[in-house]
Design a protein around this motif. Structure first.
Motif, PDB file in Angstrom:
ATOM      1  N   UNK A 125      56.727  83.637  80.786  1.00 24.31           N
ATOM      2  CA  UNK A 125      58.113  84.074  81.277  1.00 24.31           C
ATOM      3  C   UNK A 125      58.330  84.091  82.884  1.00 24.31           C
ATOM      4  N   UNK A 126      57.302  84.259  83.650  1.00 23.27           N
ATOM      5  CA  UNK A 126      57.396  83.915  84.884  1.00 23.27           C
ATOM      6  C   UNK A 126      57.935  82.597  85.346  1.00 23.27           C
ATOM      7  N   UNK A 127      57.387  81.658  84.778  1.00 28.33           N
ATOM      8  CA  UNK A 127      57.916  80.410  84.888  1.00 28.33           C
ATOM      9  C   UNK A 127      59.181  80.298  84.419  1.00 28.33           C
ATOM     10  N   UNK A 128      59.732  80.517  83.319  1.00 29.31           N
ATOM     11  CA  UNK A 128      60.995  80.217  82.977  1.00 29.31           C
ATOM     12  C   UNK A 128      61.809  80.917  83.738  1.00 29.31           C
ATOM     13  N   UNK A 129      61.569  82.339  83.845  1.00 31.25           N
ATOM     14  CA  UNK A 129      62.626  83.184  84.607  1.00 31.25           C
ATOM     15  C   UNK A 129      62.740  82.632  86.051  1.00 31.25           C
ATOM     16  N   UNK A 130      61.710  82.189  86.641  1.00 33.17           N
ATOM     17  CA  UNK A 130      62.018  81.682  88.106  1.00 33.17           C
ATOM     18  C   UNK A 130      62.659  80.312  88.079  1.00 33.17           C
ATOM     19  N   UNK A 131      62.613  79.479  87.036  1.00 35.23           N
ATOM     20  CA  UNK A 131      63.212  78.161  87.056  1.00 35.23           C
ATOM     21  C   UNK A 131      64.728  78.666  86.717  1.00 35.23           C
ATOM     22  N   UNK A 132      64.965  79.481  85.896  1.00 36.68           N
ATOM     23  CA  UNK A 132      66.439  79.784  85.620  1.00 36.68           C
ATOM     24  C   UNK A 132      66.923  80.541  87.027  1.00 36.68           C
ATOM     25  N   UNK A 133      66.324  81.366  87.607  1.00 34.87           N
ATOM     26  CA  UNK A 133      66.728  81.786  88.907  1.00 34.87           C
ATOM     27  C   UNK A 133      67.079  80.859  90.044  1.00 34.87           C
ATOM     28  N   UNK A 134      66.434  79.775  90.058  1.00 30.43           N
ATOM     29  CA  UNK A 134      66.426  78.913  90.952  1.00 30.43           C
ATOM     30  C   UNK A 134      67.742  78.283  90.812  1.00 30.43           C
ATOM     31  N   UNK A 135      68.045  77.873  89.598  1.00 34.83           N
ATOM     32  CA  UNK A 135      69.363  77.271  88.794  1.00 34.83           C
ATOM     33  C   UNK A 135      70.586  78.086  89.400  1.00 34.83           C
ATOM     34  N   UNK A 167      55.156  72.709  86.037  1.00 34.44           N
ATOM     35  CA  UNK A 167      55.661  72.956  87.222  1.00 34.44           C
ATOM     36  C   UNK A 167      57.057  73.798  87.221  1.00 34.44           C
ATOM     37  N   UNK A 168      57.351  74.746  88.088  1.00 36.25           N
ATOM     38  CA  UNK A 168      58.814  75.213  88.017  1.00 36.25           C
ATOM     39  C   UNK A 168      59.574  74.252  88.775  1.00 36.25           C
ATOM     40  N   UNK A 169      60.276  73.515  87.855  1.00 36.50           N
ATOM     41  CA  UNK A 169      61.313  72.317  88.202  1.00 36.50           C
ATOM     42  C   UNK A 169      62.729  72.861  88.715  1.00 36.50           C
ATOM     43  N   UNK A 170      63.151  72.230  89.525  1.00 36.77           N
ATOM     44  CA  UNK A 170      64.450  72.292  90.132  1.00 36.77           C
ATOM     45  C   UNK A 170      65.503  71.496  89.091  1.00 36.77           C
ATOM     46  N   UNK A 171      66.625  72.131  89.092  1.00 32.31           N
ATOM     47  CA  UNK A 171      67.825  71.750  87.978  1.00 32.31           C
ATOM     48  C   UNK A 171      68.092  70.054  88.580  1.00 32.31           C
ATOM     49  N   UNK A 172      68.241  70.240  89.854  1.00 26.76           N
ATOM     50  CA  UNK A 172      68.476  68.776  90.615  1.00 26.76           C
ATOM     51  C   UNK A 172      67.698  67.687  90.264  1.00 26.76           C
ATOM     52  N   UNK A 173      66.590  67.951  90.098  1.00 27.92           N
ATOM     53  CA  UNK A 173      65.275  67.080  89.770  1.00 27.92           C
ATOM     54  C   UNK A 173      65.260  66.845  88.080  1.00 27.92           C
ATOM     55  N   UNK A 174      65.317  67.785  87.376  1.00 29.35           N
ATOM     56  CA  UNK A 174      64.997  67.768  85.951  1.00 29.35           C
ATOM     57  C   UNK A 174      66.079  67.501  85.159  1.00 29.35           C
ATOM     58  N   UNK A 175      67.348  68.123  85.486  1.00 33.39           N
ATOM     59  CA  UNK A 175      68.362  68.063  84.493  1.00 33.39           C
ATOM     60  C   UNK A 175      68.916  66.626  84.347  1.00 33.39           C
ATOM     61  N   UNK A 286      55.178  73.757  93.278  1.00 33.61           N
ATOM     62  CA  UNK A 286      56.246  74.419  92.746  1.00 33.61           C
ATOM     63  C   UNK A 286      56.621  75.760  92.995  1.00 33.61           C
ATOM     64  N   UNK A 287      55.667  76.690  92.871  1.00 31.42           N
ATOM     65  CA  UNK A 287      55.652  77.872  93.189  1.00 31.42           C
ATOM     66  C   UNK A 287      55.701  78.210  94.949  1.00 31.42           C
ATOM     67  N   UNK A 288      54.993  77.678  95.564  1.00 33.94           N
ATOM     68  CA  UNK A 288      55.099  77.813  96.994  1.00 33.94           C
ATOM     69  C   UNK A 288      56.467  77.250  97.577  1.00 33.94           C
TER      70      UNK A 288
END
Lengths: 469, 317
Positions: A125-135, A167-175, A286-288
């Motif tokens: 949950x912490x991983x996908x929530x942070x990924x979603x927030x970053x987006x 890793x908590x990926x950024x949308x600009x990289x993964x999408x 990815x977190x730092x």
């Protein structure tokens, strides 16, 4: 489904085979379905939560760009953050919050026992929530354009190799990689992918799970344990947590490589760091990076003077601590890292030097500091931390040497030695050079790792530590 | 593409050859391992020992029952951390190797063995016997019940030795080999015991067992049938506990009913008449008696076994 389970390997084999049989424009559909199946294999009902997070950030991000009114955008991003964090809070932090409330009430003389809440923490949950927030923040900042296809966005949030522990990926990289029109299957991708999977699995089941066996026997019952025992346990735990988490991350990168998708590196030989600041550029990158970009820099970073920088560092690291778990020990862990980082800045200890001997001394002392701080990661309550630190400071080195004379433990050290050798290699050589290693070295090494897993790995080993975050 | 296929074939055959060679070497190491670790104790029993009566169970048997004082030809074959599923597999294994005791088999059960919440851990316990996967059908069935894919792991012969090799190898280096096969390994009191007991009690209070594991009775029945077929009397005991949660009584009752229906003697040392172990100074930790209390327990157990024996003789059953 655990990456170290046989079920997962059959699942991966199946998805891999179908993926490369499908036409390019259908591959993402398979990845999306597989990702949902992967998550539901753990607990089907919790997929609704994942779906809710996806829906919230997808639609709010579209709303953010639907007008040029900054007030409206600000309202939208605040709503997105509140909703995402509320879900995270409800499942991860509510118990801790109630515990603190109970303790505060007790301080003012109200003795009220709040009933225990047994909420199952949703995996990752912490991983996908942070990924979603970053987006959502990236869309708000206009760093990226919002994704208009819900299913592509859904795949970005749920992409199974990195869904549960980054890793908590950024949308600009993964999408863009998930949406690409042409996926290429090359023998180099296969080679790198397989190496990373086998290496990650080796780290997890051979080093981490065997180290866990010893670490648990030391820390699960502190009675009668001497400073030497605990120092040894702390040392092994540092390697355990690294090999457990990095093992997962390497496997995630390797699995993605099989689908011609490049994930970011989450670790870069952290135990070869020359300062704690350097360590955080190499550990859970990815977190730092996330905390740097979305918390530290918006707070002012190091642009507003020394004192403000120190405060910002403390805030960032306490948040990193809280991100890991809802308990005092993680807050202490984050706080101690913040404290060391501030000390390094004040005394200018994080400045690089060219003298080899000083570099070695700095690397060793950084490792010892990290090991010392990691104890707070392993304990169950603050009282244990006092006990452990107290005993370690009265360390009897004969105890410590006793462990080193036992062959059972030396096998773990042999694993750690292999780990450090490969780390040194990977530090000097970028990923792509793996393909340039002569075949007569590369393949026997992979076979050696494979048999190490079969012979020495713990087939019934536990789940990855970071799955609980 | 052709090159890649050749590479894959070479890797596959290399793995196959290494696997066969390694498993042949490991088989030797395994079968000649008589150190306490990694199945050595069981190997030693299967190769060299015979007994009229044996005790099976976990560390609560090995550290709490001094079989030497119970009688001649009485052995304690219990292993630390090994519970009911494992022990029932050992009984089937003993049958296969014609090593069942000549007269009596005393099996210690735990409440944890009876609830569905622990089923997965109990099955994991059987994996310590995976060397016998293709030798004993009962063991194979238990291992296969873990997941539908479990059987495929055994396509690799060396998988049977997974998890044992650290110890097999170090046993060869003989630095830690403990090849004493004592029947009883008492736990000597320490100054930390009461702290450990209270801490353990707190942990146990949090454990909530809810659902009875129905498979438990089937396995117990299968074990009973093996004993009957070989004219071995099965006796079930339930060792004393310092902390005895209310719902354990329910589990004990179901086991008791089963035993009565199948004419299996059953002794529950948590019943009201056995109140000798309710003081904290009897305990090494929350589940193990210290040496002094374990000797008292052995004495009481011996008396109870005598009562069972005379009862059986009287009833001619």
């Amino acid at each position: 489904m655990l990456f170290n389970s046989f079920d997962f390997f059959l699942f991966l084999l199946f998805v891999f085979a179908i993926f490369w049989l499908l036409p390019n424009n259908k591959k993402w559909v398979l990845l999306l379905i597989s990702s949902y199946v992967f998550y539901m294999y753990w607990n089907p009902i919790y997929i609704l939560l994942l779906l809710l997070t996806t829906i919230i950030d997808f639609y709010i991000s579209l709303y953010l760009t639907s007008s040029d009114n900054p007030k409206r955008s600000r309202k939208g991003i605040v709503l997105s953050l509140i909703l995402s964090l509320a879900i995270l809070f409800s499942f991860k932090y509510i118990g801790f919050f109630l515990l603190i409330s109970q303790q505060v009430l007790a301080l003012i003389g109200i003795d009220y026992v709040i009933p225990e809440m047994n909420i199952l923490l949703p995996m990752g949950i912490s991983f996908y929530t942070f990924q979603s927030i970053s987006y959502a923040i990236d869309v708000y900042r206009k760093d990226i354009k919002p994704e208009r296809n819900f299913f592509y966005f859904s795949l970005y949030i749920t992409y199974f190799p990195q869904l549960v522990a980054g890793p908590i990926e950024r949308a600009s990289q993964l999408l863009p990689q998930l949406k690409k029109k042409q996926f290429n299957f090359t023998s180099n991708h296969l080679k790198i992918g397989i190496f990373y999977i086998v290496w990650g699995l080796f780290l997890k089941v051979v080093i981490a799970d065997n180290a866990a066996f010893i670490v648990d026997s030391i820390f699960d019952n502190l009675e009668g344990k001497t400073g030497g025992n605990l120092a040894y346990g702390a040392l092994l735990f540092t390697f355990q947590i690294y090999t457990d988490f990095a093992g997962y991350s390497f496997m995630a990168i390797g699995i993605s490589k099989l689908f011609d998708i490049q994930l970011m590196a989450n670790f870069n030989s952290p135990f070869l760091s020359e300062s704690v600041s350097d360590f955080w550029k190499r550990w859970h990158i990815s977190l730092s990076n996330w905390v740097r970009d979305y918390i530290y820099i918006p707070l002012g970073g190091n642009r507003k003077g020394a004192y403000r920088t120190y405060i910002n560092l403390f805030i960032a690291f306490v948040i990193i601590g809280i991100w890991h778990g809802a308990s005092y020990n993680f807050i202490i862990w984050g706080f101690l890292h913040g404290l060391v980082m501030v000390c390094e800045r004040v005394f200018k200890l994080n400045i690089a030097t060219r003298f080899s001997l000083i570099r070695i001394l700095k690397t060793v002392s950084t490792f010892l500091i990290i090991t010392f701080i990691f104890i707070s990661f392993r304990i169950e309550n603050v009282h244990q931390l006092y006990t452990i630190y107290g005993r370690i400071f009265t360390l009897d080195w004969r105890d410590f040497l006793f462990f080193l004379s036992d062959n059972r433990y030396n096998f773990v050290f042999l694993g750690i030695f292999i780990l450090l050798m490969v780390e040194l290699y990977l530090k000097k050589m970028p990923l792509a050079t793996l393909t340039k290693i002569p075949q007569y070295i590369f393949y026997p090494f992979c076979i050696l790792l494979f048999f190490s897993i079969v012979f020495l790995g713990r087939a019934e080993g536990g789940q990855f530590i970071y799955f609980q975050f | 593409m052709k090159k890649t296929l050749i590479k894959i074939a070479v890797i596959f055959f290399s793995i196959l050859i290494i696997d066969r060679i390694a498993s042949a070497k490991l088989r030797d190491l395994y079968e000649n391992n008589f150190c306490k670790h990694s199945g050595g104790d069981l190997n030693y029993y299967l190769k060299f020992q015979n007994a009229d009566t044996i005790f099976l169970g976990s560390s609560r048997v090995s550290s709490m029952i001094n079989t030497d004082s119970i009688g001649k030809n009485v052995l304690n074959v219990a292993s630390k951390g090994k519970h009911f599923y494992y022990n029932s597999c050992v009984i089937h294994l003993m049958e296969k190797y014609k090593k069942l005791p000549r007269k009596v088999l005393i099996l210690n059960l735990e409440a944890e063995d009876i609830y569905i919440e622990n089923k997965s851990d109990l099955i994991d316990n059987v994996f310590y016997l995976k060397y016998y996967y293709d030798k004993v059908g009962f063991i194979k069935d238990r291992i296969d019940s873990k997941s539908p894919f479990e059987k495929y792991k055994f396509l690799l012969s060396s998988y049977k030795f997974n998890g044992e090799n650290f110890l097999l190898a170090t046993n060869q280096l003989q630095s830690i080999c403990d090849d004493t096969h004592e029947n009883y390994t008492p736990l000597y009191p320490t100054i930390y015991d009461s702290v450990k007991v209270l801490k353990g009690k707190k942990i146990q209070q949090k454990i909530k067992y809810t659902k009875f594991n129905d498979e438990f009775l089937n396995i117990l029945q299968a074990t009973n049938l093996v004993c009957r077929k070989n004219n071995v009397r099965l006796i079930i005991i339930y060792g004393p506990h310092y902390y005895y949660p209310k719902n354990f009584e329910h589990a004990s009752f179901r086991v008791k009913s089963f035993c009565e229906n199948n004419h299996i003697p059953y002794i529950d040392f948590n019943a009201k008449e056995f109140n000798q172990f309710k003081t904290i100074d009897s305990w090494f930790d929350i589940v193990h008696l210290n040496k002094k209390a374990s000797l008292l327990y052995t004495k009481i157990l011996k008396e109870e076994l005598k009562k069972v024996d005379s009862l059986i003789k009287r009833n001619g059953n």
